[in-house]
Design an enzyme around this catalytic site. Structure first.
Site, PDB file in Angstrom:
ATOM      1  N   CYS A  43     -34.010  11.854  19.650  1.00 41.89           N
ATOM      2  CA  CYS A  43     -35.340  12.199  19.131  1.00 41.89           C
ATOM      3  C   CYS A  43     -36.427  11.807  20.128  1.00 41.89           C
ATOM      4  O   CYS A  43     -37.396  12.538  20.315  1.00 41.89           O
ATOM      5  CB  CYS A  43     -35.579  11.537  17.786  1.00 41.89           C
ATOM      6  SG  CYS A  43     -34.592  12.264  16.462  1.00 41.89           S
ATOM      7  N   GLU A  51     -36.928  13.344  12.543  1.00 45.29           N
ATOM      8  CA  GLU A  51     -37.936  13.625  13.556  1.00 45.29           C
ATOM      9  C   GLU A  51     -37.721  15.002  14.177  1.00 45.29           C
ATOM     10  O   GLU A  51     -38.656  15.780  14.352  1.00 45.29           O
ATOM     11  CB  GLU A  51     -37.907  12.555  14.664  1.00 45.29           C
ATOM     12  CG  GLU A  51     -38.171  11.158  14.152  1.00 45.29           C
ATOM     13  CD  GLU A  51     -36.911  10.385  13.770  1.00 45.29           C
ATOM     14  OE1 GLU A  51     -36.918   9.156  13.938  1.00 45.29           O
ATOM     15  OE2 GLU A  51     -35.933  10.994  13.287  1.00 45.29           O
ATOM     16  N   CYS A  67     -34.163   7.602  17.218  1.00 48.48           N
ATOM     17  CA  CYS A  67     -33.001   7.471  18.097  1.00 48.48           C
ATOM     18  C   CYS A  67     -33.333   8.012  19.487  1.00 48.48           C
ATOM     19  O   CYS A  67     -34.380   8.626  19.707  1.00 48.48           O
ATOM     20  CB  CYS A  67     -31.798   8.206  17.503  1.00 48.48           C
ATOM     21  SG  CYS A  67     -31.869  10.007  17.660  1.00 48.48           S
ATOM     22  N   ASN A 117     -33.634  13.679   7.461  1.00 50.89           N
ATOM     23  CA  ASN A 117     -32.341  13.754   8.118  1.00 50.89           C
ATOM     24  C   ASN A 117     -31.375  14.556   7.256  1.00 50.89           C
ATOM     25  O   ASN A 117     -31.460  14.567   6.024  1.00 50.89           O
ATOM     26  CB  ASN A 117     -31.789  12.369   8.456  1.00 50.89           C
ATOM     27  CG  ASN A 117     -31.542  11.473   7.262  1.00 50.89           C
ATOM     28  OD1 ASN A 117     -32.364  11.394   6.350  1.00 50.89           O
ATOM     29  ND2 ASN A 117     -30.429  10.762   7.278  1.00 50.89           N
ATOM     30  N   ILE A 118     -30.482  15.261   7.929  1.00 47.50           N
ATOM     31  CA  ILE A 118     -29.503  16.119   7.264  1.00 47.50           C
ATOM     32  C   ILE A 118     -28.155  15.826   7.905  1.00 47.50           C
ATOM     33  O   ILE A 118     -27.927  16.192   9.061  1.00 47.50           O
ATOM     34  CB  ILE A 118     -29.872  17.612   7.423  1.00 47.50           C
ATOM     35  CG1 ILE A 118     -31.286  17.858   6.893  1.00 47.50           C
ATOM     36  CG2 ILE A 118     -28.850  18.500   6.716  1.00 47.50           C
ATOM     37  CD1 ILE A 118     -31.892  19.175   7.325  1.00 47.50           C
ATOM     38  N   GLU A 119     -27.292  15.130   7.165  1.00 46.55           N
ATOM     39  CA  GLU A 119     -25.999  14.746   7.707  1.00 46.55           C
ATOM     40  C   GLU A 119     -24.955  15.840   7.509  1.00 46.55           C
ATOM     41  O   GLU A 119     -25.129  16.744   6.690  1.00 46.55           O
ATOM     42  CB  GLU A 119     -25.510  13.450   7.051  1.00 46.55           C
ATOM     43  CG  GLU A 119     -26.350  12.252   7.412  1.00 46.55           C
ATOM     44  CD  GLU A 119     -25.848  10.958   6.801  1.00 46.55           C
ATOM     45  OE1 GLU A 119     -26.349   9.903   7.225  1.00 46.55           O
ATOM     46  OE2 GLU A 119     -24.973  10.982   5.903  1.00 46.55           O
ATOM     47  N   CYS A 168     -31.630  14.628  12.812  1.00 57.14           N
ATOM     48  CA  CYS A 168     -32.550  13.562  12.419  1.00 57.14           C
ATOM     49  C   CYS A 168     -33.838  14.128  11.828  1.00 57.14           C
ATOM     50  O   CYS A 168     -34.214  15.271  12.087  1.00 57.14           O
ATOM     51  CB  CYS A 168     -32.901  12.705  13.635  1.00 57.14           C
ATOM     52  SG  CYS A 168     -31.502  11.837  14.344  1.00 57.14           S
TER      53      CYS A 168
END
Length: 138
Positions: free
Chosen positions: A93, A55, A90, A42-44, A53
């Site tokens: 995804c 996935e 989620c 994940n990369i916020e 996300c």
């Protein structure tokens, strides 16, 4: 590749996560039907909307590389990179999985004690939207 091996690669990918806002790190390892594996984390982003996300990172990387047939994905996650319990994908995804995978696509959700749960995509997204329905195809 066994589910345990795939989960191990997801745990490895989780360590690359960029999650300074939530502190939740997530890793994924996507297995193609040909046996290739694509990892993602994940990369916020401070604006949250542009976040991605794990996935989807794995799927989009695989798709960019020309892959279109997928067998399974392993997903792990937890606060500060500590896997405790299952961390299901989620809704967004799940919908991406619906676009590229059949109802029997397998999702392995790992726990911190090295156990895991396996679920099929059709169980996680029983009424998923797909192009065939939109295009009125059967």
């Amino acid at each position: 590749m066994t589910p345990v091996e795939l989960i191990g690669l997801a745990k490895q990918a989780m360590q690359r996560a960029y999650a300074p806002y939530s502190g939740y790190k997530v890793g994924a390892a996507l297995l193609t039907k040909a046996g290739a594996v694509y990892q993602g984390c994940n990369i916020e982003n401070a604006a949250f909307g542009p976040s991605n996300c794990a996935e989807r990172t794995a799927f989009f990387t695989a798709i960019y590389q020309g892959e279109r047939e997928f067998a399974a994905i392993a997903v792990v996650g937890g606060k500060d990179g500590v896997v405790t319990d299952v961390f299901p994908p989620c809704g967004v995804c799940r919908q991406v999985m619906q676009e590229f995978c059949g109802p029997d696509f397998l999702i392995y959700m790992g726990r911190g004690d090295d156990s895991y749960e396996t679920v099929r995509l059709d169980a996680l997204l029983p009424y998923g939207f797909c192009a065939k329905e939109y295009m009125n195809e059967t």
